[in-house]
Design a protein around this motif. Structure first.
Motif, PDB file in Angstrom:
ATOM      1  N   LYS A 136       0.860  -1.178   0.000  1.00  0.00           N
ATOM      2  CA  LYS A 136       0.000   0.000   0.000  1.00  0.00           C
ATOM      3  C   LYS A 136       0.898   1.230   0.000  1.00  0.00           C
ATOM      4  O   LYS A 136       1.815   1.336   0.816  1.00  0.00           O
TER       5      LYS A 136
ATOM      6  N   TYR B 121      -2.709   0.513  -4.340  1.00  0.00           N
ATOM      7  CA  TYR B 121      -2.524  -0.865  -3.873  1.00  0.00           C
ATOM      8  C   TYR B 121      -1.842  -1.649  -4.990  1.00  0.00           C
ATOM      9  O   TYR B 121      -2.225  -1.558  -6.161  1.00  0.00           O
ATOM     10  N   TYR B 122      -0.851  -2.422  -4.604  1.00  0.00           N
ATOM     11  CA  TYR B 122      -0.025  -3.175  -5.560  1.00  0.00           C
ATOM     12  C   TYR B 122       0.159  -4.571  -4.974  1.00  0.00           C
ATOM     13  O   TYR B 122       0.254  -4.726  -3.744  1.00  0.00           O
ATOM     14  N   TRP B 123       0.221  -5.583  -5.820  1.00  0.00           N
ATOM     15  CA  TRP B 123       0.407  -6.930  -5.286  1.00  0.00           C
ATOM     16  C   TRP B 123       1.093  -7.839  -6.299  1.00  0.00           C
ATOM     17  O   TRP B 123       1.122  -7.576  -7.505  1.00  0.00           O
TER      18      TRP B 123
ATOM     19  N   GLY C 265      -2.263  -3.961  -9.705  1.00  0.00           N
ATOM     20  CA  GLY C 265      -2.497  -2.901  -8.744  1.00  0.00           C
ATOM     21  C   GLY C 265      -3.480  -1.877  -9.277  1.00  0.00           C
ATOM     22  O   GLY C 265      -3.791  -1.856 -10.473  1.00  0.00           O
TER      23      GLY C 265
ATOM     24  N   ARG D 101      -6.800   0.761 -12.782  1.00  0.00           N
ATOM     25  CA  ARG D 101      -5.605  -0.087 -12.853  1.00  0.00           C
ATOM     26  C   ARG D 101      -4.390   0.756 -13.239  1.00  0.00           C
ATOM     27  O   ARG D 101      -4.509   1.890 -13.686  1.00  0.00           O
TER      28      ARG D 101
END
Length: 681
Positions: free
Chosen positions: A101, A216-218, A155, A161
């Motif tokens: 985050k 937010y990134y994952w 993310g 996006r």
């Protein structure tokens, strides 16, 4: 460079350096495989036509964790760009998902466009050969893959996006890496690359005056693209903010056991020992991340050590693992240690000994111990590594009374290992046969190793007695008694009034010769109860250990042994006998804890615990050793054994406080009221 931030869930382990760059990404085992190999997954910002990576010196960085959990809490401020980043990183409590985050704050009172870029520099399965990265148009995500390893990167922000991406070649020909493509604020959009590759994604944000936006990134990891895509879908459905909350709740629940477990009184110190308890709790969380769900306990994830030896610390040393398991057992987390013993049972050789070290998947690790030396066949082992597993398993039973688990490993671990220890003995000396020392530097018969063999045989005797095998118990107890006599006869020097480090065999003279080097590991005599801690021989030995091995600089701390050469930073051995190590300093603390007969006697131990807190990184990460002149971390950080030793010492300190306070209250109760005032305990 140390790893001040480490997160994980028993299957994935991720580390960051002080520049906020991800440096290690392990999957599917903690410690194996490292899909970054020390490469840098970068984070950068473009604003007002200027670009900066967070590794640039112009950033002001503050690293830490959220209180009582293993979610990072980082601030990074660029005074010139007038941008601040508030960052949290976590690994999902159960799934193979890394989460990030980023709150991007505009420090200027006007609307601005800010672009945030995240780079991915994977070398899948520890080599860049044959990697592929592509833009997955179906999922609107990037995917790095090779064979059965798939990494889906995605993310979003309130603007949707990620709006930019690029893939390309790295470190080959003239190509530094695709990360360079970000530095003008615009990515090429190249959709696929193969071989030695990297990638970047970018988020275009419009920040209101003095306002902020959240990204937010994952990264989702799977054995195939379907698995990784399913996890990506899971993140969208459950929402990253919710996943952060669940992970935080699990970490806090784990630590809550500190308050409820009757065997763990360490947190009774919390009122007057704030920093010690804070580091204690952080150590519990950090140590737990070093435990793979299938039983391995790696020494350290810090891959920068490869620059010195082309190898690393991402192995299970059974000794280190036993000490880590023991620490959690004594702290009330014995169930966490259970898979470690199962791992050791599976790794045990048919002769009953454990090898030098193991990969997290259970295969034998690299080694420098030869099977043949000067024409003589030998076992390439450190015998303490076998013995300490039995010692720790008995401590597990005493704490948990888990008879079924012990029964499951009695015939495949306890008996074969104990039979080996009982048989691997020089009958003339009544000491264990030669093996390598705990520092892995020399071969011989060592006091530390012998003390652990004594403890391992005593543990095996206890198990045999518990399970109704008195003859076998008598065999193990009898051999332990013989070894104790062998120690007192052959490893104690009455002239020097201390124990020898060990004996070395002189092949020319065909005789053993004493090694009288002062070594901190002589603490093993009392640590493993070969002699009571109040025995005069122990007292005189520990007095000399402290006198000779205390680092006589402003840094202080205890060196491993006189003349230690590993990462040596000074040739003035009288002043600096070696670099100070956490575990060695904590052994001295344990000595003062166990010999204390009053609360006041614990003051020296407390100072040593405070020494450890002082030389711990601000994030709570403990290195292996520190520079004797500057106090900066040396070798690897974190080191699981350092954290384990701290947990053990603090747990013992708290227990001893409780015992001494109870004794004081009992004695005061028996005294007439007029005599109670001024009594010193």
């Amino acid at each position: 460079m140390p790893r001040p931030l480490v997160i994980g869930n028993g299957k994935i382990m991720v580390t960051f350096d002080e520049n906020l760059e991800m440096r290690d990404f392990f999957y599917p085992f903690v410690g194996q495989w490292n899909h970054l190999q020390g490469n840098r997954n970068r984070l950068g910002v473009w604003v007002d036509g200027r670009f900066s990576w967070t590794a640039d010196s112009s950033w002001e960085r503050l690293l830490g964790y959220q209180e009582d959990c293993l979610i990072t809490q980082v601030e990074a401020t660029h005074p010139e760009l007038k941008v601040k980043l508030l960052i949290n990183d976590a690994v999902h409590r159960r799934e193979n998902i890394y989460l990030k985050k980023i709150v991007v704050q505009n420090m200027v009172n006007k609307e601005r466009e800010v672009r945030v870029f995240l780079g991915q520099d994977f070398s899948v399965d520890e080599t860049e050969v044959g990697d592929t990265v592509f833009y997955d148009a179906f999922e609107r995500a990037l995917c790095h893959y090779k064979r059965n390893r798939y990494f889906v990167i995605n993310g979003y922000s309130s603007f949707g996006r990620f709006q930019q991406f690029a893939t390309g070649i790295k470190g080959f020909g003239q190509a530094e890496g695709t990360w360079r493509d970000a530095e003008d604020g615009v990515l090429s959009g190249n959709a696929i690359a193969q071989g030695s590759v990297d990638s970047v994604i970018g988020f275009n944000l419009i920040l209101p005056p003095l306002g902020e936006e959240t990204i937010y990134y994952w990264i989702c990891v799977g054995r195939n693209i379907q698995e990784a895509r399913a996890l990506n879908k899971f993140v969208f459905e459950q929402e990253p903010a919710e996943l952060f909350l669940r992970t935080e709740a699990m970490h806090r629940a784990f630590l809550e056991a500190c308050f409820t477990c009757s065997s763990n009184c360490a947190l009774e110190l919390k009122d007057s020992f704030g920093e010690i308890v804070k580091v204690y709790k952080r150590s519990l969380l950090i140590l737990k991340t070093h435990f793979d769900a299938r039983g391995a306990v790696i020494a350290s994830p810090d891959s920068d050590i490869m620059a010195t030896n082309r190898d690393h610390y991402c192995y299970l040393w059974p000794r280190d693992g036993a000490m880590a398991a023991y620490a959690l057992i004594k702290a009330g987390y014995g169930k966490v240690a259970r898979p470690f013993f199962s791992f050791c049972a599976n790794a045990l050789t048919d002769k009953g000994y454990l090898l030098h070290k193991y990969n997290p998947d259970g295969t034998a690790g690299s080694s420098w111990h030869p099977w043949l030396h000067e024409g003589v066949v030998q076992l390439p082992i450190q015998e303490d590594e076998t013995a300490l597993v039995l010692w720790a398993l008995w401590e597990y039973y005493l704490q948990e009374r888990d008879l079924e688990f012990v029964l499951a490993h009695y015939h495949n671990l306890v008996r074969p290992a104990a039979n080996f220890l009982a048989g691997y003995v020089d009958e003339e000396l009544q000491l264990p046969l030669e093996s390598y020392d705990l520092w892995e530097e020399r071969r011989g018969i060592f006091t530390f190793t012998t003390a652990t063999v004594y403890a391992g045989l005593k543990a095996a005797g206890n198990f045999a007695q518990l399970l109704g095998q008195p003859k076998l118990a008598a065999k193990y107890f009898g051999r332990a008694a013989q070894i104790k006599e062998g120690v007192l006869s052959n490893l104690y020097d009455p002239q020097k009034k201390r124990f020898l480090r060990g004996l070395h065999f002189n092949r020319a003279k065909k005789a053993f010769e004493p090694d009288d080097t002062v070594d901190s590991s002589l603490a093993g005599v009392f640590l493993f109860n070969l002699l009571p801690v109040h025995d005069l021989r122990v007292a005189e030995t520990m007095s000399q250990v402290e006198k000779v091995l205390w680092v006589k600089s402003d840094v202080g701390g205890v060196a491993r042994y006189y003349g230690d050469y590993y990462f040596r930073r000074s040739e003035d051995l009288e002043r600096i006998p070696g670099n100070p190590w956490f575990i060695c300093t904590l052994w001295l603390a344990q000595y003062y804890i166990r010999t204390a007969v009053s609360i006041e006697d614990l003051s020296r131990a407390r100072l040593l615990l405070e020494w450890c807190v002082r030389h711990t990184l601000p994030t709570g990460v403990m290195p292996e050793q520190v520079h004797p002149l500057t106090g900066e971390p040396l070798s690897v950080a974190p080191l699981s054994w350092s954290h384990a030793a701290f947990i053990t010492a603090v747990t013992e300190y708290a227990a001893r406080c409780r015992e001494l306070e109870a004794a004081r209250e009992e004695l005061l109760f028996t005294l007439p009221e007029r005599e109670r005032e001024g009594v010193n305990f």
